[in-house]
Design a protein around this motif. Structure first.
Motif, short mmCIF file in Angstrom:
data_model
loop_
_atom_site.label_atom_id
_atom_site.label_comp_id
_atom_site.label_asym_id
_atom_site.label_seq_id
_atom_site.Cartn_x
_atom_site.Cartn_y
_atom_site.Cartn_z
N UNK A 175 0.80 -1.23 0.00
CA UNK A 175 0.00 0.00 0.00
C UNK A 175 0.83 1.28 0.00
N UNK A 176 1.98 1.24 0.64
CA UNK A 176 2.80 2.44 0.81
C UNK A 176 4.16 2.27 0.15
N UNK A 177 4.73 3.39 -0.26
CA UNK A 177 6.09 3.39 -0.78
C UNK A 177 7.04 3.50 0.40
N UNK A 178 7.87 2.48 0.60
CA UNK A 178 8.80 2.44 1.71
C UNK A 178 10.20 2.66 1.16
N UNK A 179 10.83 3.76 1.57
CA UNK A 179 12.16 4.11 1.09
C UNK A 179 13.15 4.00 2.24
N UNK A 180 13.98 2.95 2.26
CA UNK A 180 15.00 2.85 3.31
C UNK A 180 16.07 3.91 3.12
N UNK A 181 16.58 4.43 4.21
CA UNK A 181 17.64 5.43 4.17
C UNK A 181 18.99 4.73 4.13
N UNK A 182 19.84 5.14 3.21
CA UNK A 182 21.19 4.58 3.07
C UNK A 182 22.17 5.49 3.79
N UNK A 183 22.70 5.07 4.97
CA UNK A 183 23.59 5.95 5.73
C UNK A 183 24.88 6.29 5.01
N UNK A 184 25.29 5.51 4.02
CA UNK A 184 26.52 5.83 3.30
C UNK A 184 26.35 7.06 2.41
N UNK A 185 25.12 7.48 2.19
CA UNK A 185 24.86 8.66 1.37
C UNK A 185 24.66 9.93 2.19
N UNK A 186 24.95 9.87 3.50
CA UNK A 186 24.78 11.01 4.39
C UNK A 186 25.75 12.12 4.03
N UNK A 187 25.27 13.36 4.08
CA UNK A 187 26.11 14.51 3.79
C UNK A 187 26.26 15.34 5.07
N UNK A 188 27.49 15.72 5.39
CA UNK A 188 27.77 16.54 6.56
C UNK A 188 27.54 18.00 6.17
N UNK A 189 26.81 18.71 7.03
CA UNK A 189 26.49 20.11 6.77
C UNK A 189 27.11 20.96 7.88
N UNK A 190 27.76 22.03 7.51
CA UNK A 190 28.39 22.92 8.49
C UNK A 190 27.34 23.71 9.26
N UNK A 191 27.59 23.93 10.53
CA UNK A 191 26.71 24.75 11.37
C UNK A 191 27.13 26.20 11.20
N UNK A 192 26.28 27.00 10.58
CA UNK A 192 26.59 28.39 10.30
C UNK A 192 25.96 29.34 11.31
N UNK A 193 25.38 28.81 12.39
CA UNK A 193 24.77 29.66 13.40
C UNK A 193 25.87 30.35 14.22
N UNK A 194 25.57 31.54 14.76
CA UNK A 194 26.59 32.26 15.54
C UNK A 194 27.04 31.45 16.75
#
Length: 129
Positions: A63-82
């Protein structure tokens, strides 16, 4: 929202295991268990994203589309907060959720809580530098 690629077995069958993250109906879920009956997977999950946090649900792969998350595709994002405010707030929240070991004396737990509160107030964790 988590962005990742779909994990599949070579046969085209979804690779789902307890503890993995999936995206169903545009929300993030943590898989608790998976049952298979007649080629249909029933995925028992607990909500992770803000709208469904701590909600239990069961979804069917028919009934539903189930999309597993692939941890190898994770992107690191910089924290730009003060003063790295967002990262520090996240770390403080994780620190406060840390479980206390079993068998710890209740008085020690109370002292740890008092210390954590005073430590947070004195170091000014929420003030930008």
């Amino acid at each position: 929202m988590i962005e990742g690629s779909v994990c599949e077995h070579p046969e085209g069958e979804l690779a789902l295991a307890p503890g993995s993250l999936v995206i169903i109906r545009d929300e993030e879920w943590l898989v608790e268990s998976v049952d298979s009956t007649e080629g249909v997977k029933w995925v028992h999950v607990r909500g992770v994203s803000e709208l469904v946090k701590d909600t239990s649900a069961t979804f069917s792969s028919a009934l539903d589309t189930i999309t597993p998350f692939d941890p190898s595709q994770t992107k690191v994002v910089a924290d730009r907060s003060p003063g790295y405010r967002c990262s520090r707030l996240w770390l403080e929240a994780i620190y406060r959720k840390t479980a206390v070991p079993i068998g710890t004396d209740e008085k020690i737990i109370e002292l740890l809580i008092i210390y954590a509160d005073r430590h947070t107030l004195t170091r000014g964790a929420y003030e930008p530098k």
